[in-house]
Design a protein around this motif. Structure first.
Motif, PDB file in Angstrom:
ATOM      1  N   TRP A 218       0.814  -1.218   0.000  1.00 19.49           N
ATOM      2  CA  TRP A 218       0.000   0.000   0.000  1.00 19.49           C
ATOM      3  C   TRP A 218       0.846   1.266   0.000  1.00 19.49           C
ATOM      4  N   ASN A 219       1.525   1.527  -1.115  1.00 23.53           N
ATOM      5  CA  ASN A 219       2.241   2.803  -1.202  1.00 23.53           C
ATOM      6  C   ASN A 219       1.280   3.890  -1.710  1.00 23.53           C
TER       7      ASN A 219
ATOM      8  N   LEU B 171      -8.772   5.495  -2.574  1.00 23.85           N
ATOM      9  CA  LEU B 171      -9.112   5.267  -1.164  1.00 23.85           C
ATOM     10  C   LEU B 171      -9.031   6.555  -0.358  1.00 23.85           C
ATOM     11  N   PRO B 172     -10.137   6.991   0.252  1.00 33.02           N
ATOM     12  CA  PRO B 172     -10.040   8.159   1.136  1.00 33.02           C
ATOM     13  C   PRO B 172      -9.155   7.802   2.343  1.00 33.02           C
TER      14      PRO B 172
ATOM     15  N   TYR C  18      -8.599   4.281   4.586  1.00 34.24           N
ATOM     16  CA  TYR C  18      -7.323   3.561   4.550  1.00 34.24           C
ATOM     17  C   TYR C  18      -6.815   3.290   5.956  1.00 34.24           C
ATOM     18  N   TRP C  19      -6.765   4.352   6.790  1.00 34.25           N
ATOM     19  CA  TRP C  19      -6.175   4.197   8.129  1.00 34.25           C
ATOM     20  C   TRP C  19      -7.073   3.408   9.078  1.00 34.25           C
TER      21      TRP C  19
ATOM     22  N   LYS D  76      -5.657  -0.491   6.333  1.00 32.54           N
ATOM     23  CA  LYS D  76      -4.345  -0.722   6.960  1.00 32.54           C
ATOM     24  C   LYS D  76      -4.428  -1.775   8.073  1.00 32.54           C
ATOM     25  N   PRO D  77      -5.392  -1.667   9.020  1.00 28.40           N
ATOM     26  CA  PRO D  77      -5.472  -2.719  10.055  1.00 28.40           C
ATOM     27  C   PRO D  77      -5.710  -4.106   9.466  1.00 28.40           C
ATOM     28  N   LEU D  78      -6.581  -4.200   8.441  1.00 30.42           N
ATOM     29  CA  LEU D  78      -6.847  -5.514   7.847  1.00 30.42           C
ATOM     30  C   LEU D  78      -5.607  -6.058   7.142  1.00 30.42           C
ATOM     31  N   ALA D  79      -4.860  -5.159   6.476  1.00 33.52           N
ATOM     32  CA  ALA D  79      -3.641  -5.598   5.797  1.00 33.52           C
ATOM     33  C   ALA D  79      -2.621  -6.101   6.810  1.00 33.52           C
ATOM     34  N   LEU D  80      -2.560  -5.447   7.984  1.00 33.30           N
ATOM     35  CA  LEU D  80      -1.615  -5.883   9.023  1.00 33.30           C
ATOM     36  C   LEU D  80      -2.041  -7.219   9.624  1.00 33.30           C
ATOM     37  N   ILE D  81      -3.348  -7.347   9.886  1.00 30.74           N
ATOM     38  CA  ILE D  81      -3.868  -8.584  10.479  1.00 30.74           C
ATOM     39  C   ILE D  81      -3.563  -9.790   9.595  1.00 30.74           C
TER      40      ILE D  81
END
Ligand SMILES: [Fe+2]
Length: 177
Positions: free
Chosen positions: A130-131, A140-141, A145-146, A150-155
């Motif tokens: 996600w750059n 993506l607003p 994203y935040w 982002k949390p789902l991508a980290l999980i």
């Protein structure tokens, strides 16, 4: 992915084609073809799911799964091209932006449970780098994203929490750019 594909086709079959037919009765040949192509894709979808389950259970060879992917890819890609060329042309002529948003809500969003929605978004974001340019292209607003992506991508990278946990897909680590 097959679950999502089926859900997508059912949404079009139940909500989009009838709406287009109502707005433009002369479009029935194209809309009948869309529905027939969806039905023709059902068989290869079932076969791919069966081969994928067989692969996990150790009774199917990887090449059988790849053959099933190829068997599905041909009618699916042909259908997508046909849909973009002819059905979406009708959509852009007879539906307003508001009509389209209402259709999406009825066809694809209303029937999804919270868990299915989370799982769908987690699947969409898994493995994506996600750059900034990717975020801009995805439209993506920043708050979405935040707070969500982002949390789902980290999980997705936490063993046991990923939606792939407990499946062979958990070992796949290629990145999508
Ligand atoms: Fe379609």
């Amino acid at each position: 992915m097959m679950h999502t594909l089926r859900w997508h086709h059912e949404g079009e079959d139940h909500h989009l084609w009838p709406l287009l037919l109502e707005r433009e009765p002369g479009s029935s040949a194209v809309l009948d073809a869309m529905q027939a192509e969806h039905h023709a894709i059902d068989g290869p979808v079932l076969a791919l799911e069966a081969h994928a389950r067989g692969l996990v259970a150790g009774r199917t060879e990887p090449r059988d799964v790849m053959d099933a992917v190829k068997t599905l890819a041909k009618p699916l890609i042909e259908h997508l091209a046909h849909e973009e060329d002819e059905a979406m042309e009708i959509v852009s002529r007879v539906l307003s932006h508001r009509d389209w948003n209402d259709f999406e809500q009825r066809a694809w969003i209303d029937g999804y449970t919270v868990w299915e929605s989370v799982r769908f978004v987690a699947w969409m974001v898994d493995g994506v780098e996600w750059n900034r340019p990717i975020r801009r292209r995805a439209g993506l607003p920043a708050p979405i994203y935040w707070a969500v992506v982002k949390p789902l991508a980290l999980i997705a990278h936490v063993p046991g929490l990923s939606i792939w946990a407990g499946t062979p897909a958990a070992r796949v680590r290629s990145r999508v750019a």
